[in-house]
Scaffold this motif. Structure first.
Motif, PDB file in Angstrom:
ATOM      1  N   VAL A 177       0.841  -1.199   0.000  1.00  0.00           N
ATOM      2  CA  VAL A 177       0.000   0.000   0.000  1.00  0.00           C
ATOM      3  C   VAL A 177       0.878   1.251   0.000  1.00  0.00           C
ATOM      4  CG1 VAL A 177      -1.867   1.253   1.144  1.00  0.00           C
ATOM      5  CG2 VAL A 177      -1.877  -1.216   1.129  1.00  0.00           C
ATOM      6  N   LYS A 178       1.384   1.561  -1.171  1.00  0.00           N
ATOM      7  CA  LYS A 178       2.178   2.768  -1.400  1.00  0.00           C
ATOM      8  C   LYS A 178       1.817   3.279  -2.784  1.00  0.00           C
ATOM      9  CE  LYS A 178       6.238   1.358   1.239  1.00  0.00           C
ATOM     10  NZ  LYS A 178       7.655   0.951   1.137  1.00  0.00           N
ATOM     11  N   VAL A 179       1.795   4.582  -2.950  1.00  0.00           N
ATOM     12  CA  VAL A 179       1.469   5.159  -4.260  1.00  0.00           C
ATOM     13  C   VAL A 179       2.430   4.652  -5.325  1.00  0.00           C
ATOM     14  CG1 VAL A 179       1.413   7.326  -5.559  1.00  0.00           C
ATOM     15  CG2 VAL A 179       0.326   7.197  -3.342  1.00  0.00           C
ATOM     16  N   GLU A 180       3.696   4.480  -4.952  1.00  0.00           N
ATOM     17  CA  GLU A 180       4.715   4.025  -5.914  1.00  0.00           C
ATOM     18  C   GLU A 180       4.404   2.628  -6.455  1.00  0.00           C
ATOM     19  OE1 GLU A 180       6.033   7.098  -3.296  1.00  0.00           O
ATOM     20  OE2 GLU A 180       5.508   5.051  -2.735  1.00  0.00           O
ATOM     21  N   LYS A 181       3.574   1.870  -5.745  1.00  0.00           N
ATOM     22  CA  LYS A 181       3.251   0.501  -6.160  1.00  0.00           C
ATOM     23  C   LYS A 181       1.971   0.415  -6.989  1.00  0.00           C
ATOM     24  CE  LYS A 181       6.535  -1.602  -3.724  1.00  0.00           C
ATOM     25  NZ  LYS A 181       7.529  -2.489  -4.302  1.00  0.00           N
ATOM     26  N   VAL A 182       1.258   1.511  -7.141  1.00  0.00           N
ATOM     27  CA  VAL A 182      -0.040   1.474  -7.823  1.00  0.00           C
ATOM     28  C   VAL A 182       0.107   1.005  -9.267  1.00  0.00           C
ATOM     29  CG1 VAL A 182      -1.974   2.886  -8.661  1.00  0.00           C
ATOM     30  CG2 VAL A 182      -1.155   3.161  -6.309  1.00  0.00           C
ATOM     31  N   GLU A 183       1.136   1.468  -9.945  1.00  0.00           N
ATOM     32  CA  GLU A 183       1.329   1.070 -11.346  1.00  0.00           C
ATOM     33  C   GLU A 183       1.470  -0.447 -11.467  1.00  0.00           C
ATOM     34  OE1 GLU A 183       4.256   1.993 -15.171  1.00  0.00           O
ATOM     35  OE2 GLU A 183       4.330   3.314 -13.423  1.00  0.00           O
ATOM     36  N   SER A 184       2.311  -1.059 -10.629  1.00  0.00           N
ATOM     37  CA  SER A 184       2.498  -2.517 -10.698  1.00  0.00           C
ATOM     38  C   SER A 184       1.224  -3.259 -10.290  1.00  0.00           C
ATOM     39  CB  SER A 184       3.689  -2.959  -9.848  1.00  0.00           C
ATOM     40  OG  SER A 184       3.514  -2.578  -8.506  1.00  0.00           O
ATOM     41  N   LEU A 185       0.442  -2.683  -9.366  1.00  0.00           N
ATOM     42  CA  LEU A 185      -0.839  -3.290  -8.976  1.00  0.00           C
ATOM     43  C   LEU A 185      -1.827  -3.279 -10.138  1.00  0.00           C
ATOM     44  CD1 LEU A 185      -1.338  -1.853  -5.385  1.00  0.00           C
ATOM     45  CD2 LEU A 185      -1.071  -4.258  -5.987  1.00  0.00           C
ATOM     46  N   VAL A 186      -1.877  -2.173 -10.870  1.00  0.00           N
ATOM     47  CA  VAL A 186      -2.787  -2.081 -12.029  1.00  0.00           C
ATOM     48  C   VAL A 186      -2.367  -3.078 -13.102  1.00  0.00           C
ATOM     49  CG1 VAL A 186      -3.621  -0.584 -13.891  1.00  0.00           C
ATOM     50  CG2 VAL A 186      -3.453   0.311 -11.571  1.00  0.00           C
ATOM     51  N   ILE A 187      -1.066  -3.211 -13.341  1.00  0.00           N
ATOM     52  CA  ILE A 187      -0.565  -4.194 -14.323  1.00  0.00           C
ATOM     53  C   ILE A 187      -0.975  -5.605 -13.902  1.00  0.00           C
ATOM     54  CG2 ILE A 187       1.526  -5.269 -15.269  1.00  0.00           C
ATOM     55  CD1 ILE A 187       2.804  -2.404 -15.124  1.00  0.00           C
ATOM     56  N   ALA A 188      -0.778  -5.928 -12.607  1.00  0.00           N
ATOM     57  CA  ALA A 188      -1.143  -7.265 -12.089  1.00  0.00           C
ATOM     58  C   ALA A 188      -2.645  -7.499 -12.206  1.00  0.00           C
ATOM     59  CB  ALA A 188      -0.685  -7.400 -10.636  1.00  0.00           C
ATOM     60  N   TYR A 189      -3.430  -6.470 -11.894  1.00  0.00           N
ATOM     61  CA  TYR A 189      -4.889  -6.594 -11.977  1.00  0.00           C
ATOM     62  C   TYR A 189      -5.321  -6.847 -13.423  1.00  0.00           C
ATOM     63  CZ  TYR A 189      -9.843  -5.542 -11.595  1.00  0.00           C
ATOM     64  OH  TYR A 189     -11.211  -5.623 -11.660  1.00  0.00           O
ATOM     65  N   ASN A 190      -4.725  -6.122 -14.372  1.00  0.00           N
ATOM     66  CA  ASN A 190      -5.081  -6.298 -15.787  1.00  0.00           C
ATOM     67  C   ASN A 190      -4.734  -7.696 -16.290  1.00  0.00           C
ATOM     68  OD1 ASN A 190      -6.232  -3.799 -16.153  1.00  0.00           O
ATOM     69  ND2 ASN A 190      -4.365  -2.841 -16.917  1.00  0.00           N
ATOM     70  N   LYS A 191      -3.579  -8.229 -15.857  1.00  0.00           N
ATOM     71  CA  LYS A 191      -3.194  -9.593 -16.253  1.00  0.00           C
ATOM     72  C   LYS A 191      -4.204 -10.600 -15.703  1.00  0.00           C
ATOM     73  CE  LYS A 191       1.791  -9.009 -16.748  1.00  0.00           C
ATOM     74  NZ  LYS A 191       3.109  -9.271 -16.141  1.00  0.00           N
ATOM     75  N   TRP A 192      -4.575 -10.421 -14.438  1.00  0.00           N
ATOM     76  CA  TRP A 192      -5.551 -11.305 -13.807  1.00  0.00           C
ATOM     77  C   TRP A 192      -6.892 -11.223 -14.538  1.00  0.00           C
ATOM     78  CZ3 TRP A 192     -10.138  -9.602 -11.587  1.00  0.00           C
ATOM     79  CH2 TRP A 192     -10.890 -10.584 -10.925  1.00  0.00           C
ATOM     80  N   TYR A 193      -7.330 -10.008 -14.850  1.00  0.00           N
ATOM     81  CA  TYR A 193      -8.616  -9.809 -15.519  1.00  0.00           C
ATOM     82  C   TYR A 193      -8.617 -10.469 -16.899  1.00  0.00           C
ATOM     83  CZ  TYR A 193     -12.743  -7.592 -17.459  1.00  0.00           C
ATOM     84  OH  TYR A 193     -13.968  -7.388 -18.028  1.00  0.00           O
ATOM     85  N   LYS A 194      -7.517 -10.322 -17.632  1.00  0.00           N
ATOM     86  CA  LYS A 194      -7.408 -10.921 -18.967  1.00  0.00           C
ATOM     87  C   LYS A 194      -7.489 -12.456 -18.877  1.00  0.00           C
ATOM     88  CE  LYS A 194      -4.635 -10.200 -23.114  1.00  0.00           C
ATOM     89  NZ  LYS A 194      -3.386  -9.646 -23.648  1.00  0.00           N
ATOM     90  N   TYR A 195      -6.818 -12.993 -17.888  1.00  0.00           N
ATOM     91  CA  TYR A 195      -6.843 -14.458 -17.674  1.00  0.00           C
ATOM     92  C   TYR A 195      -8.251 -14.922 -17.312  1.00  0.00           C
ATOM     93  CZ  TYR A 195      -5.974 -19.025 -15.620  1.00  0.00           C
ATOM     94  OH  TYR A 195      -6.029 -20.356 -15.324  1.00  0.00           O
ATOM     95  N   GLN A 196      -8.927 -14.174 -16.446  1.00  0.00           N
ATOM     96  CA  GLN A 196     -10.291 -14.509 -16.035  1.00  0.00           C
ATOM     97  C   GLN A 196     -11.233 -14.551 -17.235  1.00  0.00           C
ATOM     98  OE1 GLN A 196      -9.625 -15.672 -12.750  1.00  0.00           O
ATOM     99  NE2 GLN A 196     -11.743 -15.046 -12.594  1.00  0.00           N
ATOM    100  N   ARG A 197     -11.072 -13.569 -18.129  1.00  0.00           N
ATOM    101  CA  ARG A 197     -11.936 -13.507 -19.322  1.00  0.00           C
ATOM    102  C   ARG A 197     -11.716 -14.721 -20.234  1.00  0.00           C
ATOM    103  NH1 ARG A 197     -14.106  -8.492 -20.781  1.00  0.00           N
ATOM    104  NH2 ARG A 197     -15.071  -9.703 -22.453  1.00  0.00           N
ATOM    105  N   LYS A 198     -10.450 -15.148 -20.320  1.00  0.00           N
ATOM    106  CA  LYS A 198     -10.135 -16.312 -21.183  1.00  0.00           C
ATOM    107  C   LYS A 198     -10.738 -17.607 -20.624  1.00  0.00           C
ATOM    108  CE  LYS A 198      -5.828 -14.824 -23.352  1.00  0.00           C
ATOM    109  NZ  LYS A 198      -4.369 -15.023 -23.403  1.00  0.00           N
ATOM    110  N   THR A 199     -10.745 -17.713 -19.309  1.00  0.00           N
ATOM    111  CA  THR A 199     -11.209 -18.958 -18.688  1.00  0.00           C
ATOM    112  C   THR A 199     -12.714 -19.025 -18.485  1.00  0.00           C
ATOM    113  OG1 THR A 199     -10.732 -18.035 -16.491  1.00  0.00           O
ATOM    114  CG2 THR A 199      -9.017 -19.395 -17.514  1.00  0.00           C
ATOM    115  N   GLU A 200     -13.413 -17.922 -18.726  1.00  0.00           N
ATOM    116  CA  GLU A 200     -14.878 -17.921 -18.548  1.00  0.00           C
ATOM    117  C   GLU A 200     -15.583 -18.643 -19.675  1.00  0.00           C
ATOM    118  OE1 GLU A 200     -16.008 -13.815 -18.106  1.00  0.00           O
ATOM    119  OE2 GLU A 200     -15.413 -13.760 -16.015  1.00  0.00           O
TER     120      GLU A 200
END
Length: 200
Positions: A177-200
């Motif tokens: 939980v640091k502002v400097e980590k938000v970019e990497s969190l968004v990247i991780a979230y997008n990868k997870w979301y893309k994977y979720q869409r493929k497996t649905e």
């Protein structure tokens, strides 16, 4: 003797013409007009409020965020977004693109007190910087975009609210939980979301 003088004079004229000749403009990016045309030029982003452009033919132009669709400077994309804190549009850098897009107001540190005016301006600016990291997120299925807080507690609440569908990411938030980590969190979230869409 006359021929030598004429040659010498011509040489001086030729050299002076070259000295005063315009240097060619080396494009460092392009901008996109409201009609969708892409125009190359030498670009300068002035405090996220203006885009100054020198085109290859030497013309100088100045654009506000309302006048163009965006620009690309040194490989980074910028788009105009309306910031409610300023009640106007600003050019925002696109830091992460995907289902969840992360934008950055790069000139937050140069935010001018003079633009706000006196003591009231100082109070508004102080509040703006305390509550706002200069980062904004927008999900593809949401027409709104949201200001990422700077302070720890509001930032944690914000991340939980916007990424709650990814329980693994939320469970690891304590460490990141640091502002400097938000970019990497968004990247991780997008990868997870893309994977979720493929497996649905």
């Amino acid at each position: 003797m006359k021929i030598q003088s004429v040659i010498f004079l011509m040489l001086i004229i030729l050299l002076s013409d070259q000295a005063f000749a315009k240097k060619p403009i080396r494009p460092n990016g392009y901008y996109i007009t409201r009609s969708g045309d892409t125009i190359q030029g030498y670009l300068r982003n002035k405090e996220s409020m203006y885009l100054i452009v020198k085109t290859e033919n030497g013309k100088r132009k100045k654009f506000t965020p309302s006048k163009i669709n965006g620009f690309n400077l040194a490989g980074r994309e910028y788009v105009p977004l309306y910031l409610k804190e300023f009640k106007t549009k600003r050019f925002m850098a696109v830091k992460v693109k995907g289902y969840c897009t992360l934008y950055a107001y790069e000139h937050i540190d140069k935010y001018s007190l003079h633009a706000m005016g006196g003591v009231v301006g100082a109070m508004v600016e102080g509040g703006f910087k305390a509550d706002n990291s200069g980062l904004y997120i927008k999900k593809a299925d949401d027409e709104n975009y949201y200001s990422v807080p700077h302070a720890y507690k509001p930032l944690k609440k914000f991340l939980i609210r916007h990424f709650e569908d990814n329980t693994e990411l939320i469970s690891n938030l304590e460490k990141v939980v640091k502002v400097e980590k938000v970019e990497s969190l968004v990247i991780a979230y997008n990868k997870w979301y893309k994977y979720q869409r493929k497996t649905e």
